[in-house]
Design an enzyme around this catalytic site. Sequence first.
Site, PDB file in Angstrom:
ATOM      1  N   SER A   1       0.812  -1.220   0.000  1.00 28.84           N
ATOM      2  CA  SER A   1       0.000   0.000   0.000  1.00 28.84           C
ATOM      3  C   SER A   1       0.847   1.274   0.000  1.00 28.84           C
ATOM      4  O   SER A   1       0.543   2.214  -0.744  1.00 28.84           O
ATOM      5  CB  SER A   1      -0.964  -0.007   1.188  1.00 28.84           C
TER       6      SER A   1
ATOM      7  N   LYS B   1     -10.402  -4.626  10.057  1.00 28.91           N
ATOM      8  CA  LYS B   1     -11.502  -4.138   9.225  1.00 28.91           C
ATOM      9  C   LYS B   1     -12.856  -4.208   9.929  1.00 28.91           C
ATOM     10  O   LYS B   1     -13.709  -3.333   9.719  1.00 28.91           O
ATOM     11  CB  LYS B   1     -11.561  -4.928   7.912  1.00 28.91           C
TER      12      LYS B   1
ATOM     13  N   ASN C   1     -12.260  -0.947   5.138  1.00 27.41           N
ATOM     14  CA  ASN C   1     -10.814  -1.004   4.897  1.00 27.41           C
ATOM     15  C   ASN C   1     -10.228   0.392   4.740  1.00 27.41           C
ATOM     16  O   ASN C   1      -9.037   0.529   4.461  1.00 27.41           O
ATOM     17  CB  ASN C   1     -10.495  -1.844   3.651  1.00 27.41           C
TER      18      ASN C   1
ATOM     19  N   ARG D   1     -11.206 -23.525   7.529  1.00 30.99           N
ATOM     20  CA  ARG D   1     -10.669 -24.418   8.552  1.00 30.99           C
ATOM     21  C   ARG D   1     -11.640 -24.552   9.723  1.00 30.99           C
ATOM     22  O   ARG D   1     -11.756 -25.608  10.334  1.00 30.99           O
ATOM     23  CB  ARG D   1      -9.326 -23.879   9.060  1.00 30.99           C
TER      24      ARG D   1
END
Length: 273
Positions: free
Chosen positions: A15, A63, A84, A147
């Site tokens: 970024s 976030k 974000n 998961r």
Amino acid sequence: MHCAVLGDPIEHSLSPVLHRAAYAALGLDWTYDAVRVRSGGVAAFLDGLDASWRGLSLTMPLKREVMPLLTSRDSWAVVSGAANTVLLDAGGRHGLNTDVPGAIAAIREATDAPVDRALVLGGGATAASTLLALGELGCTSATLLVRDADRARETVETVARSGRHPAVRVEPLSDLATISEAPADILVSTVPAAAQTPALLEATAAVPVVFDVVYDPWPTPLVAAARAQGRTAVTGLDLLLWQAVDQVRAMTGRFDVPVDTMREAGVRALATP
């Protein structure tokens, strides 16, 4: 003015490269840094900012954490339950979600093929935003491979609340038979490169479009396999670029954002050892 990207880990974030390239091209004497902020730390960080700060980019795990700290939220932040981007001004803290429009732009820049059926690896905030983007592009069904099904519950509920959404079913990421048998137009991966095992690559080899939001290390196994086999690859840099373009527009108020310059800066950074 000061801007930054916050998260943990943050060392390999591209970024700063993209935003600094944009500021230089726009003739703005602004700063943009990467700051490590751990889970539970975003409130204290925000409270410590002064009027010289204009905007923040947020990555994992912040976030969703930032949402109750905001003065206002754009429509995608409300629908996704995640922001974000935070714009800072005298009126407060304004949350945006540029991941959703960024994912739409990244996918459609790479392909105009149908994305009716999706396989999505991982169930966090980025997976939720990408599922919302796929819904906007006409996706009607998605298999979310995770998961821990409990940790994906918020993502499933988020997508179900949206006005236009794919029907989502959750399966274990370890169930390679389910992965290989599920028909899909697009594979979206939000899992680390270390989780992209040879068995997973083999199980997803028939999916014609691969969208991997990860760009470190580069290329990821999924992207490398897709390119080697002549399949369409949408990369983490593509997503990062297009969500950053919207961030720069929002933070600077400028709409002449140098997309090509930002992309070239990102490509150079990925190519540098």
